[in-house]
Design an enzyme around this catalytic site. Structure first.
Site, PDB file in Angstrom:
ATOM      1  N   GLU A   1       7.350   9.432  10.421  1.00  0.00           N
ATOM      2  CA  GLU A   1       8.059   9.328   9.030  1.00  0.00           C
ATOM      3  C   GLU A   1       9.553   9.916   9.418  1.00  0.00           C
ATOM      4  O   GLU A   1      10.571   9.200   8.910  1.00  0.00           O
ATOM      5  CB  GLU A   1       7.564  10.049   7.908  1.00  0.00           C
TER       6      GLU A   1
ATOM      7  N   TYR B   1      -2.723  12.816   0.068  1.00  0.00           N
ATOM      8  CA  TYR B   1      -1.682  12.264   0.432  1.00  0.00           C
ATOM      9  C   TYR B   1      -1.364  10.847  -0.557  1.00  0.00           C
ATOM     10  O   TYR B   1      -2.203  10.088  -0.299  1.00  0.00           O
ATOM     11  CB  TYR B   1      -1.668  11.892   1.985  1.00  0.00           C
ATOM     12  N   PHE B   2      -0.264  10.725  -1.052  1.00  0.00           N
ATOM     13  CA  PHE B   2      -0.027   9.618  -1.666  1.00  0.00           C
ATOM     14  C   PHE B   2       0.849   8.470  -0.806  1.00  0.00           C
ATOM     15  O   PHE B   2       1.981   9.094  -0.447  1.00  0.00           O
ATOM     16  CB  PHE B   2       0.760   9.909  -3.023  1.00  0.00           C
ATOM     17  N   ALA B   3       0.570   7.477  -0.559  1.00  0.00           N
ATOM     18  CA  ALA B   3       1.091   6.477   0.377  1.00  0.00           C
ATOM     19  C   ALA B   3       1.516   5.345  -0.809  1.00  0.00           C
ATOM     20  O   ALA B   3       0.676   5.135  -1.418  1.00  0.00           O
ATOM     21  CB  ALA B   3       0.277   5.919   1.564  1.00  0.00           C
ATOM     22  N   TYR B   4       2.880   4.852  -0.324  1.00  0.00           N
ATOM     23  CA  TYR B   4       3.412   3.999  -1.258  1.00  0.00           C
ATOM     24  C   TYR B   4       4.044   2.786  -0.535  1.00  0.00           C
ATOM     25  O   TYR B   4       4.394   1.835  -1.130  1.00  0.00           O
ATOM     26  CB  TYR B   4       4.346   4.551  -2.151  1.00  0.00           C
ATOM     27  N   GLY B   5       4.421   2.928   0.740  1.00  0.00           N
ATOM     28  CA  GLY B   5       4.820   2.131   1.779  1.00  0.00           C
ATOM     29  C   GLY B   5       3.911   1.415   2.421  1.00  0.00           C
ATOM     30  O   GLY B   5       2.852   1.166   2.200  1.00  0.00           O
ATOM     31  N   SER B   6       4.503   1.285   3.898  1.00  0.00           N
ATOM     32  CA  SER B   6       3.572   0.819   4.962  1.00  0.00           C
ATOM     33  C   SER B   6       2.379   1.600   5.176  1.00  0.00           C
ATOM     34  O   SER B   6       1.473   1.016   5.601  1.00  0.00           O
ATOM     35  CB  SER B   6       4.456   0.734   5.991  1.00  0.00           C
TER      36      SER B   6
ATOM     37  N   TYR C   1       7.318  -5.510   7.953  1.00  0.00           N
ATOM     38  CA  TYR C   1       7.268  -4.010   7.225  1.00  0.00           C
ATOM     39  C   TYR C   1       6.809  -4.438   5.872  1.00  0.00           C
ATOM     40  O   TYR C   1       5.923  -3.818   5.307  1.00  0.00           O
ATOM     41  CB  TYR C   1       8.598  -3.279   7.115  1.00  0.00           C
TER      42      TYR C   1
END
Length: 173
Positions: free
Chosen positions: A79, A3-8, A119
């Site tokens: 999400e 899983y690629f997380a780029y935000g919070s 955030y």
């Protein structure tokens, strides 16, 4: 699955509240995309989104995690309907990996939005926690914010920044 997380969700404590087991793999990037803060959140503020540009010089940095694909219900719920869940090729220190990612749906985007300060702090904290490039972290920290008018929600979210989650494991390699 990766899983690629780029935000919070780069903030391990935040992601750990949403999935039963979190296994950080490390810094990663998504080429041909730019980061925007224009996704309409449930609270009416701007949330992170990646927009495909097709330009290989554009890059979004984030964090690669290993998650159990059978146990994503709470993450999908958090999400919400604003995002599509798809797989894209990401780069990382040892090559490339196909990773699941949330990308905003066009009807949920509003370039006039601004994120709440808490955030943005999740995003900056996660980027620093996982050693993303200093220029990227600096850019994230400079994103303009507004205070959340709901002080209780802001306080509840800020508590997460100080948590040390118990469900973080080593990535399987």
């Amino acid at each position: 699955m990766y899983y690629f997380a780029y935000g919070s969700n780069m903030c391990t404590a935040r992601l750990a509240r949403r999935v039963p087991s979190v296994a950080p793999v490390g810094p990663a990037w998504l080429s041909g995309h730019r980061l925007h803060w224009h996704l309409v959140g449930n609270d009416g503020s701007g949330k992170c989104n990646v927009v495909e540009t097709g330009d290989p010089g554009d890059r979004v940095y984030g964090v690669l995690f290993e998650l159990d694909p059978a146990r994503l219900d709470r993450l999908h719920a958090a999400e919400g309907p604003a995002y599509d869940f798809l797989e894209l090729t990401t780069g990382h220190a040892t090559g490339q990996a196909t990773a699941a990612i949330y990308r905003g749906r066009a009807d949920w985007l509003d370039d006039a939005l601004t994120p709440f300060d808490w955030y943005r702090d999740f995003v900056v904290t996660g980027a620093a926690e996982h050693g993303l490039p200093p220029h990227w972290i600096d850019g994230l920290a400079k994103v303009p914010t507004v205070p959340d008018p709901n002080a209780e929600r802001a306080a509840e979210n800020r508590v997460i920044l100080d948590e040390i989650p118990a469900n973080v494991t080593s990535a399987i390699r």
